[in-house]
Scaffold this active site. Structure first.
Site, PDB file in Angstrom:
ATOM      1  N   SER A   8      46.640  34.717  44.578  1.00  0.00           N
ATOM      2  CA  SER A   8      46.264  35.891  45.352  1.00  0.00           C
ATOM      3  C   SER A   8      45.458  36.861  44.506  1.00  0.00           C
ATOM      4  CB  SER A   8      47.517  36.589  45.871  1.00  0.00           C
ATOM      5  OG  SER A   8      48.137  37.309  44.821  1.00  0.00           O
ATOM      6  N   LYS A   9      44.629  37.621  45.206  1.00  0.00           N
ATOM      7  CA  LYS A   9      43.757  38.556  44.506  1.00  0.00           C
ATOM      8  C   LYS A   9      44.573  39.585  43.733  1.00  0.00           C
ATOM      9  CE  LYS A   9      40.287  37.985  48.093  1.00  0.00           C
ATOM     10  NZ  LYS A   9      39.401  38.585  49.063  1.00  0.00           N
ATOM     11  N   ARG A  10      45.660  39.976  44.342  1.00  0.00           N
ATOM     12  CA  ARG A  10      46.505  40.998  43.751  1.00  0.00           C
ATOM     13  C   ARG A  10      47.103  40.574  42.401  1.00  0.00           C
ATOM     14  NH1 ARG A  10      48.296  45.777  46.065  1.00  0.00           N
ATOM     15  NH2 ARG A  10      46.825  47.148  45.034  1.00  0.00           N
ATOM     16  N   LYS A  11      47.684  39.395  42.420  1.00  0.00           N
ATOM     17  CA  LYS A  11      48.434  38.972  41.233  1.00  0.00           C
ATOM     18  C   LYS A  11      47.676  38.099  40.251  1.00  0.00           C
ATOM     19  CE  LYS A  11      52.567  37.450  42.306  1.00  0.00           C
ATOM     20  NZ  LYS A  11      53.463  36.597  43.076  1.00  0.00           N
ATOM     21  N   TYR A  13      36.163  40.102  47.197  1.00  0.00           N
ATOM     22  CA  TYR A  13      35.295  39.069  46.642  1.00  0.00           C
ATOM     23  C   TYR A  13      35.632  37.678  47.185  1.00  0.00           C
ATOM     24  CZ  TYR A  13      39.450  38.696  43.630  1.00  0.00           C
ATOM     25  OH  TYR A  13      40.725  38.571  43.162  1.00  0.00           O
TER      26      TYR A  13
END
Length: 464
Positions: A243-246, A14
């Site tokens: 970040s997208k991950r965290k 996204y």
RNA sequence: GGCCCCAUCGUCUAGCGGUCUAGGACAUUGCCCUUUCACGGCAAGAACACGAGUUCGAAUCUCGUUGGGGUCACCA
């Protein structure tokens, strides 16, 4: 010369908040200076790039109101705007560098490289094993850039950071192109920026180090590099790069789902790293007048949800009621677009809620028949005494000719005078009876919003 | 760890050698307004990381220390 700037996202997910701000800064710069804003899709990571992500990014930008002058959907003088469709161009320039001895084929396999890297530890640089290789075995080979040796260095004057320098010895022979002809970031980026006549590259600070191999490429290709502006990063609450991950808040569209207005998100995000004196409320039109790299800061900013939400309320309060009404409707379950009651409700709730989501939730109760009364509220206000007052209020309200806030307030006020009660003593039982809670807009307003029939019905139910 | 960047209230920031006993905003606390909740108004607490220089004078310039972040892929 009119500036040409670009936003070059990689479609691997996204639209990220950091990317959105990079896009915003570039877009504003173009708009402010009568330049061109180019959108280019860097989809050379075949493993992770998806058409869905391209759509998600385009949708995100559109939602934010950031439009591009050249790029997907709109075209432009330097098509195509997807890197995977420009392979011939990369190939041509790679072969040129090869022929000039400024690049070379490297036959080291991924496995060999990994082994040597893990031996070399952190900071390992390519050892140049294939640099002087003369044979040309019929094996898959990547193309590496032949970084100059010696005492030289590359430097550039960053629009926000100032002069930055790096010596040749800190750089290594990076790979420009995979064996299958797909370019890597540094190479594709340089070729495209040159061919698309980009004059200024504005991107996040995580890219300052990649500027050097790119400068080396411009030099080898004999091209004039653009100027650069590296923007401070946006950090999560843990102070690490968003970040997208965290960090779920990194998703631009998540905020849309939560009922944040794009105007507010833009305003919030521009204040992370840029300011105009003491101004906080800065609508887009104003940004276009004021934005410049002179006022972009150097320090990373921490994501602050409270301030986002505060700004959101500022916009909720200042935008036209009809506009908000239209946008809040999807957040009110079971209500059709254009329901005239929504606008009235917006008037009452825009100062009491911070997002469209919250507003929709509060409005929902006004479209239902009956309410569930909060036990604690009932215990406090629907006591025998409270019910007595409530009955009196019902009697005062029932004969009302006009059912509007002014008339209702007047009736309640009159009742307070004649009964010797304080306003609160009447309003609170009424409020609880009618909304089920102790909080709502002014009592007259609340009853008007509910409508005579529903209001009286709820009072009757509470009285039972 | 190498290299790069950065360093003002908890957070975002103003400040670009004297006007700084450091300003604004969010958040926090208190008061006012008030039929509740909000909104609004007022007020309070809260910062120049540290150490050397340069200078008549430093938050502002230089160096060092410390701290933080980024980056070291056949990702971008």
């Amino acid at each position: 010369m009119k500036p040409r700037v670009r936003f070059a996202p990689s479609p691997t997910g996204y639209l990220h908040i950091g990317g959105a701000r990079t896009a915003l800064f570039n877009w504003l710069y173009a708009r402010r200076n009568g330049g061109t804003f180019v959108l280019r899709i860097e989809d050379t990571d075949l493993e992770r790039s998806t058409p869905e992500s391209v759509k998600a990014i385009l949708d995100g930008l559109k939602w934010l109101g950031i439009d591009w002058d050249e790029g997907p959907e709109v075209g432009g003088p330097f098509p195509p705007y997807f890197q995977t469709q420009r392979l011939a161009s990369y190939k041509k320039h790679a072969e040129q560098l090869l022929a000039q001895g400024k690049a070379y084929r490297c036959y080291c396999t991924k496995e060999e490289l990994d082994a040597r890297r893990s031996e070399g530890g952190l900071g390992w640089k390519y050892d140049g094993k294939c640099r002087e290789r003369k044979d040309t075995p019929n094996l898959p080979a990547v193309i590496r850039f032949k970084m100059p040796h010696g005492d030289g260095s590359y430097s550039f004057d960053d629009h926000v950071l100032g002069r930055i320098t790096k010596t040749f010895s800190d750089l290594d022979d990076f790979v420009m192109m995979r064996a299958d002809g797909i370019p890597l970031y540094n190479f594709g980026c340089v070729v495209d920026d040159h061919e698309m006549e980009i004059t200024l590259v504005g991107r996040g600070q995580e890219h300052v180090n990649s500027t050097f191999p790119q400068l080396a490429l411009y030099d080898a290709l004999g091209w004039k590099p653009p100027t650069f502006a590296h923007f401070p990063l946006i950090l999560g609450p843990d102070r690490e790069k968003l970040s997208k991950r965290k960090h779920p808040e990194a998703d631009v569209m998540l905020h849309k789902k939560n009922g944040i207005l794009p105007e507010a998100l833009l305003n919030f995000v521009i204040r992370l790293g840029w300011g105009h004196g003491d101004d906080e409320f800065i609508p887009v039109e104003q940004m276009k007048q004021w934005f410049g790299f002179e006022n972009v800061g150097k320090t990373s900013g921490v994501w602050n949800p409270e301030k986002l939400v505060w700004l959101n309320q500022q916009y909720l309060k200042k935008l036209p009621i009809e506009d908000i009404a239209q946008r809040v409707t999807p957040f009110v379950p079971g209500v059709a677009a254009g329901d005239p009651r929504i606008a009235k409700l917006v008037g009452a709730f825009r100062e009491r809620t911070k997002s469209l989501g919250e507003m929709g939730e509060k409005m929902a109760g006004y479209f239902k028949h009956g309410v569930t009364i909060d036990a604690e509220a009932a215990a406090k206000h629907l006591t025998p005494d409270g019910k007595g007052v409530l009955a009196k209020a019902r009697d005062a309200l029932t004969p009302l000719g006009t059912w509007n806030a002014a008339a209702i307030d007047e009736a309640v006020k009159k009742l307070a005078e004649t009964s010797g009660l304080k306003m609160g003593a009447i309003a609170q039982p009424l409020r609880v009876a009618v909304t089920g809670t102790t909080t709502s807009p002014g009592i007259g307003e609340t009853l008007e919003l509910l409508g005579r029939e529903e209001a009286l019905s709820r009072i009757a139910t509470a009285l039972k």
